[in-house]
Design a protein around this motif. Structure first.
Motif, mmCIF file in Angstrom:
data_model
loop_
_atom_site.group_PDB
_atom_site.id
_atom_site.type_symbol
_atom_site.label_atom_id
_atom_site.label_comp_id
_atom_site.label_asym_id
_atom_site.label_seq_id
_atom_site.Cartn_x
_atom_site.Cartn_y
_atom_site.Cartn_z
ATOM 1 N N GLU A 8 6.312 10.249 7.122
ATOM 2 C CA GLU A 8 5.164 11.154 7.062
ATOM 3 C C GLU A 8 5.360 12.184 5.949
ATOM 4 O O GLU A 8 6.478 12.668 5.741
ATOM 5 C CB GLU A 8 5.026 11.922 8.390
ATOM 6 N N ILE A 9 4.264 12.526 5.279
ATOM 7 C CA ILE A 9 4.322 13.597 4.281
ATOM 8 C C ILE A 9 4.402 14.914 5.032
ATOM 9 O O ILE A 9 3.558 15.213 5.886
ATOM 10 C CB ILE A 9 3.084 13.546 3.364
ATOM 11 N N SER A 10 5.451 15.716 4.723
ATOM 12 C CA SER A 10 5.680 16.891 5.557
ATOM 13 C C SER A 10 5.526 18.219 4.825
ATOM 14 O O SER A 10 5.567 19.260 5.449
ATOM 15 C CB SER A 10 7.072 16.807 6.184
ATOM 16 N N GLY A 11 5.398 18.249 3.546
ATOM 17 C CA GLY A 11 5.259 19.532 2.847
ATOM 18 C C GLY A 11 5.377 19.334 1.356
ATOM 19 O O GLY A 11 5.859 18.309 0.879
ATOM 20 N N MET A 12 4.920 20.353 0.612
ATOM 21 C CA MET A 12 4.909 20.228 -0.849
ATOM 22 C C MET A 12 6.166 20.863 -1.455
ATOM 23 O O MET A 12 6.635 21.889 -0.957
ATOM 24 C CB MET A 12 3.668 20.942 -1.395
ATOM 25 N N VAL A 13 6.686 20.222 -2.491
ATOM 26 C CA VAL A 13 7.810 20.815 -3.227
ATOM 27 C C VAL A 13 7.403 21.029 -4.674
ATOM 28 O O VAL A 13 6.647 20.252 -5.235
ATOM 29 C CB VAL A 13 9.090 19.939 -3.153
ATOM 30 N N ARG A 14 7.918 22.114 -5.261
ATOM 31 C CA ARG A 14 7.522 22.465 -6.633
ATOM 32 C C ARG A 14 8.362 21.693 -7.654
ATOM 33 O O ARG A 14 9.156 20.828 -7.282
ATOM 34 C CB ARG A 14 7.645 23.966 -6.827
ATOM 35 N N SER A 15 8.185 22.060 -8.914
ATOM 36 C CA SER A 15 8.733 21.290 -10.040
ATOM 37 C C SER A 15 10.117 20.711 -9.743
ATOM 38 O O SER A 15 11.022 21.423 -9.352
ATOM 39 C CB SER A 15 8.806 22.169 -11.278
ATOM 40 N N LEU A 16 10.244 19.430 -9.933
ATOM 41 C CA LEU A 16 11.509 18.767 -9.663
ATOM 42 C C LEU A 16 11.873 17.863 -10.844
ATOM 43 O O LEU A 16 11.021 17.524 -11.663
ATOM 44 C CB LEU A 16 11.453 17.964 -8.369
ATOM 45 N N THR A 17 13.124 17.533 -10.897
ATOM 46 C CA THR A 17 13.612 16.620 -11.937
ATOM 47 C C THR A 17 14.250 15.419 -11.276
ATOM 48 O O THR A 17 14.972 15.562 -10.290
ATOM 49 C CB THR A 17 14.629 17.340 -12.850
ATOM 50 N N LEU A 18 13.931 14.253 -11.818
ATOM 51 C CA LEU A 18 14.535 13.008 -11.324
ATOM 52 C C LEU A 18 15.502 12.522 -12.392
ATOM 53 O O LEU A 18 15.164 12.496 -13.576
ATOM 54 C CB LEU A 18 13.462 11.951 -11.092
ATOM 55 N N THR A 49 0.865 -1.184 0.000
ATOM 56 C CA THR A 49 0.000 0.000 0.000
ATOM 57 C C THR A 49 0.902 1.235 0.000
ATOM 58 O O THR A 49 2.096 1.145 0.334
ATOM 59 C CB THR A 49 -0.891 0.046 1.257
ATOM 60 N N LEU A 50 0.342 2.378 -0.326
ATOM 61 C CA LEU A 50 1.140 3.612 -0.304
ATOM 62 C C LEU A 50 1.635 3.893 1.120
ATOM 63 O O LEU A 50 2.771 4.336 1.317
ATOM 64 C CB LEU A 50 0.303 4.791 -0.827
ATOM 65 N N GLU A 51 0.803 3.617 2.083
ATOM 66 C CA GLU A 51 1.192 3.851 3.472
ATOM 67 C C GLU A 51 2.423 3.001 3.837
ATOM 68 O O GLU A 51 3.339 3.464 4.520
ATOM 69 C CB GLU A 51 0.030 3.502 4.430
ATOM 70 N N GLU A 52 2.423 1.758 3.384
ATOM 71 C CA GLU A 52 3.565 0.882 3.662
ATOM 72 C C GLU A 52 4.838 1.394 2.976
ATOM 73 O O GLU A 52 5.929 1.314 3.535
ATOM 74 C CB GLU A 52 3.260 -0.544 3.206
ATOM 75 N N LEU A 53 4.679 1.917 1.776
ATOM 76 C CA LEU A 53 5.837 2.471 1.069
ATOM 77 C C LEU A 53 6.380 3.682 1.828
ATOM 78 O O LEU A 53 7.601 3.858 1.974
ATOM 79 C CB LEU A 53 5.457 2.881 -0.360
ATOM 80 N N LEU A 54 5.475 4.532 2.312
ATOM 81 C CA LEU A 54 5.889 5.744 3.033
ATOM 82 C C LEU A 54 6.592 5.391 4.342
ATOM 83 O O LEU A 54 7.571 6.048 4.735
ATOM 84 C CB LEU A 54 4.666 6.620 3.338
ATOM 85 N N GLU A 55 6.091 4.374 4.994
ATOM 86 C CA GLU A 55 6.600 4.010 6.318
ATOM 87 C C GLU A 55 8.124 3.859 6.367
ATOM 88 O O GLU A 55 8.771 4.261 7.315
ATOM 89 C CB GLU A 55 5.976 2.679 6.781
ATOM 90 N N GLY A 56 8.677 3.300 5.330
ATOM 91 C CA GLY A 56 10.116 3.014 5.366
ATOM 92 C C GLY A 56 10.992 4.182 4.953
ATOM 93 O O GLY A 56 12.208 4.033 4.858
ATOM 94 N N VAL A 57 10.412 5.344 4.707
ATOM 95 C CA VAL A 57 11.220 6.461 4.187
ATOM 96 C C VAL A 57 11.646 7.381 5.329
ATOM 97 O O VAL A 57 10.806 7.966 6.012
ATOM 98 C CB VAL A 57 10.417 7.271 3.140
ATOM 99 N N LYS A 58 12.957 7.525 5.470
ATOM 100 C CA LYS A 58 13.459 8.424 6.522
ATOM 101 C C LYS A 58 13.462 9.860 6.015
ATOM 102 O O LYS A 58 13.013 10.769 6.683
ATOM 103 C CB LYS A 58 14.869 7.975 6.918
ATOM 104 N N ASP A 59 13.992 10.039 4.802
ATOM 105 C CA ASP A 59 14.037 11.387 4.221
ATOM 106 C C ASP A 59 13.963 11.230 2.707
ATOM 107 O O ASP A 59 14.904 10.746 2.091
ATOM 108 C CB ASP A 59 15.337 12.090 4.627
#
Lengths: 456, 455
Positions: free
Chosen positions: A395-405, A352-362
């Motif tokens: 946790e989702i902590s804030g929005m970031v604008r246009s980015l490139t990967l 689930t998306l929640e499970e994916l988010l859980e493991g993200v430190k930064d």
């Protein structure tokens, strides 16, 4: 009758020395509606018809097309197609088997059966819902296209088929002070007007407006390599741009692809299975036949992380001694055939998306692709993303604008450690380099990988 | 029966009048193009294409409808006119648009943008040129995996029931070559070439550039680190970055829709004093140069940005009416790369020929004046966000500069910044003006961009 004219052209090309040849008649009828700030800014009804002839002589394709559809004009270009091919020497090609089919698109509401006024009325719901405070410009684009194809070739095939595509999207522009931001959403598919009727247009319109306004608060994205959860549209871009273009067999036979000679190698995390499937019902890149008359098919490009194979035209399949896959596509009758994708995606996993988010430190969660660019030679990846969200300690902590990967494709895919459980396909047009646009879709689930992030 | 484009255009307008159009406009194009493709060092496909089509716009009861079709006779034109009429009837009254442009007066200039030799070319000629380049590149151990040469001649006529009629003809040659070196790892070079003819094309220059670029890309190493520096963009990259940012910001439509960051900046300093941008449709080097735009409006040479001051926007008739100004002759349907089906497009506002006034320095001098920078030979896709000017671009091959000297070649890096800020911080403009699509732009250096390393 057009079938007779095409058969005659095939006879002429054979008599002139073509080892294999085909003749394709195509009509393209389109309607475009553009609403801007509550008014119809453009309403266009487009029609195009033409014949394309291809002659295979000495291993080279000679191609000629014309919009003059009489018997004499088509016969004249048949001779020119053979002559222009006959100047060179290349590799021979195996002729395809005989196919005889006549297929119509299966639709609930054929776009041509509905009044344009009614279409505008429906689309106005999308426009009006964007009218929120701080929205300075609202846009609604609608397009439909009906393609009818008739192909005759020297294997004795006679195939006719219809392709119908409908697409709409809205984008709203928000402004506050010096900041201007936009957001978009929409749908597209091999479908009739039911695609619009079934959509909750007011909800989509309001959504794009609210999200454009929300993006005014977005901050500059973080910089550097980090954990990225790509949303389905960006996952699709990863599949399409990184592995898809490099798996087009015309890039492989000339060894321009970094995936040449890699069949059987582990190229990605074992969580990744990637597919190109022209038979996906309703998808924007659905094709019953490719532009060489080959039935479309489902090709598994990566299976559990192991590279499995390529997408073929008649020529590349023959050169590599494998069955063709129905990926020989042309923009229209006046453009050449290349090996092209159809509907390209990563298969869903079970996170689930929640499970994916859980493991993200930064890290970052992306939100909507803008565009991408392939790099079949170097295996690089660039995806421009409309916006995203910072993820800190799950946790989702804030929005970031246009980015490139960006990054090395195989390095990215080897780090993938989570695949979402829901697959979504997005419509679009794919170019081969900078031209030759064909309708495709790309997608996947939410995917978690290590990717370089940047942006201003 | 084959009919010429003047008859087609007049027939279209007459038909529109007869079925009740208050005003009508017809744009007719005819083209012949040939093309040779190289795949894997050999010719793979040759093409010969003939194309003819019409775009009709009709105004009745303030409702505007548009239709396009290719044609071989009057019947298809009649159908197209009827479709435009029906589209208009089903549209909504437009509160802005009052009609098409009126007569434009005498020709003030006529750039020579037609090469008589183009119509005499056959695919065999392009094959010969392509293979000269391939042979030269191959001699240096480098491959040409993919290339294309296309030439074409285009005739257009656009006119309306208000009495305006404009004819335009041009020829074009477009080349797109890629090169690939396998040592020590695969690296790709890309070269493009734009002209009205094959005259002046030197296969050796193209070939050697392809060899150098492929080898440089193959030897590039992944960039590590993070820094703010100066980006130096050769003409093709500078052109793309300018046209996708400030080029869009100067469109009257973007201004009217409140999308242009420069919407309220006319007469203000928006860029470095070293930047002067001209719209110069009189320059015969410009592929799309001409005395009229594709709406039939007179074009003219004028500054858009002069010494960094925003002087003008570009308008089509619709947006000019909305803004209460005169149209500027900046509607383009014609193409720098492909003569096919140009009648199909809507009216796009863009320069016919955007010229950056060159500086007095050589490229070497511009580079040697940079303390810390990157000369970007190849981006994945040079493009800025037109709404905000922001960019984040993958560098596929860039030369690092330290104290004015090239100290290494890198790849796998991300360059980010904002073009509206970058044009305020121009560190140098070279003298190597080059035609790229509808622009003539030299190498340019911009300060204050961020380079980020990756893997």
């Amino acid at each position: 009758m057009m079938e007779d004219i095409l058969e005659r052209a095939v006879e002429i090309m054979r008599a002139q020395g073509a080892q294999f040849c085909d003749a394709r008649f195509q009509t393209v009828d389109g309607l475009g509606i553009r609403l801007v700030d509550g008014a119809v800014r453009d309403l266009s009804d487009d029609h195009m018809a033409g014949v394309c002839l291809r002659a295979r002589v000495g291993g080279v394709w000679g191609t000629a097309s014309t919009v003059a559809l009489d018997r004499q004009s088509v016969s004249d270009i048949a001779i020119r197609a053979v002559r222009s091919a006959g100047m060179m020497r290349g590799n021979d090609m195996e002729a395809p088997p005989t196919v005889k089919r006549d297929m119509k698109a299966e639709l609930r509401i054929h776009p041509r059966d509905m009044d344009v006024e009614q279409k505008i009325g429906e689309l106005m719901h999308l426009d009006k819902a964007q009218a929120l405070d701080r929205i300075v410009n609202r846009n609604t684009n609608y397009s439909e296209e009906v393609r009818n194809n008739l192909l005759v070739n020297s294997s004795g095939s006679v195939i006719s088929w219809e392709e119908v595509r409908t697409r709409f999207f809205a984008f709203a522009v928000a402004k506050e002070g010096d900041r201007t931001e936009m957001y978009y959403d929409g749908k597209g598919g091999s479908a009739g007007f039911e695609l619009v009727m079934d959509a909750d247009l007011p909800a989509i319109g309001e959504h794009v407006a609210k999200e454009a306004i929300a993006t005014l608060e977005a901050e500059r994205p973080p910089q550097g390599r980090m954990t990225v959860i790509s949303d389905p549209s960006v996952s699709g871009l990863l599949a399409h741009e990184v592995m898809g273009h490099a798996s087009e067999a015309d890039e492989v036979v000339k060894r321009r692809s970094f995936l040449t000679d890699r069949v059987g190698d582990t190229v990605a995390s074992e969580l990744i299975t990637m597919v190109d499937d022209g038979t996906c019902p309703g998808a924007f890149g659905y094709i019953p036949f490719d532009d060489e008359g080959t039935p479309s098919s489902r090709s598994v490009i990566i299976k559990d992380g192991v590279y499995n194979g390529f997408m073929h035209t008649l020529e590349t399949a023959s050169a590599m001694g494998v069955p063709t896959t129905g990926n020989g596509r042309a923009q229209d009758f006046s453009h050449r055939v290349w090996a092209r994708m159809t509907n390209t995606y990563f298969e869903a996993g079970d996170w689930t998306l929640e499970e994916l988010l859980e493991g993200v430190k930064d890290g970052v969660l992306s939100d909507r692709m803008t565009c991408g660019m392939e790099d079949p030679v170097g295996g690089g990846f660039e995806a421009k993303v409309l916006r995203g969200f910072r993820v800190v300690d799950g946790e989702i902590s804030g929005m970031v604008r246009s980015l490139t990967l960006t990054g090395d494709a195989l390095s990215i895919l080897r780090t993938t450690d989570g695949m979402g459980n829901e697959l979504r396909l997005d419509p679009g047009y794919c170019g081969k380099g900078i031209e030759d646009w064909v309708p495709v879709s790309g997608g996947g689930p939410y995917c978690r990988s290590q990717i370089t992030v940047g942006g201003a | 029966m084959v009919i010429n484009i003047s008859s087609a255009y007049m027939h279209g307008l007459e038909r529109a009048r007869r079925i009740g159009a208050e005003q009508a406009e017809a744009f007719v194009s005819e083209s012949r193009s040939i093309c040779a493709y190289v795949d894997g060092d050999r010719i793979s496909v040759t093409e010969e294409r003939v194309d003819r089509g019409i775009g009709v716009r009709i105004l009745k009861d303030n409702r505007l409808g548009r239709a396009t079709a290719n044609f071989n006779g009057f019947k298809e034109i009649d159908t197209c006119v009827h479709r435009a009429m029906e589209a208009g009837a089903m549209s909504m009254p437009d509160p802005v648009f009052k009609g098409f442009i009126g007569p434009q007066g005498p020709l003030m200039f006529e750039p020579d943008v037609v090469s008589e030799n183009i119509d005499g070319l056959f695919p065999a000629h392009l094959v010969e040129v392509a293979m000269q380049v391939v042979a030269l590149v191959n001699r240096h151990g480098v491959k040409v995996p993919r290339a294309m040469i296309r030439s074409g001649s285009v005739d257009t006529v656009v006119g309306n029931t208000n009495g305006q009629e404009a004819h335009h003809a041009y020829s074009m040659v477009y080349m797109h070559f890629t090169s690939m070196s396998d040592e020590p790892r695969p690296g790709e070079g890309i070269e493009q070439w734009f002209s009205h003819s094959l005259e002046g094309f030197d296969p050796e220059i193209m070939g050697m550039r392809l060899v150098q670029k492929a080898k440089a890309a193959a030897n590039a190493v992944p960039y590590q680190g993070r820094e703010t520096l100066t980006m130096i963009l050769p003409p093709h990259n500078a052109s793309e970055m300018l046209t996708t940012s400030i080029g869009v910001a100067m469109s009257g439509e973007e201004v009217n829709l409140s999308r242009s960051p420069w919407a309220d900046r006319l007469g203000e300093q928006v860029a470095s004093r070293s930047l002067t941008l001209l719209e110069d449709p009189t320059d015969p080097r410009g592929i799309l140069s001409g005395c009229f735009d594709d709406e039939g409006c007179s074009a003219s040479k004028r500054p858009l940005v002069q010494s960094g001051v925003l002087k003008e926007f570009m308008y089509d008739n619709y947006n000019a009416t909305k803004a209460g100004v005169k149209p500027t002759g900046n509607v383009i349907k014609r193409s720098t790369t492909d003569p096919r089906a140009i009648y199909r497009g809507g009216n796009k506002i863009a320069p016919l020929n955007l010229v950056v006034i060159p500086g007095g320095k050589s490229v070497e001098d511009v580079m040697s004046s940079v303390d810390r920078g990157i000369y970007v030979e190849q981006f994945a896709w040079p493009q800025a966000d037109p709404l905000t000017g922001r960019f984040g671009l993958e560098v596929r091959c860039g030369h690092m500069i330290e104290g004015g000297e090239v100290v290494g070649t890198i790849r796998n890096a991300l360059l980010s910044g904002n073009m509206f800020d970058a044009v305020k911080d121009i560190r140098g403009i070279a003298d190597d003006s080059t035609v790229h699509h509808n622009t003539i732009v030299p190498t340019m250096a911009f300060g204050g961009v961020d380079l980020i390393g990756g893997d």
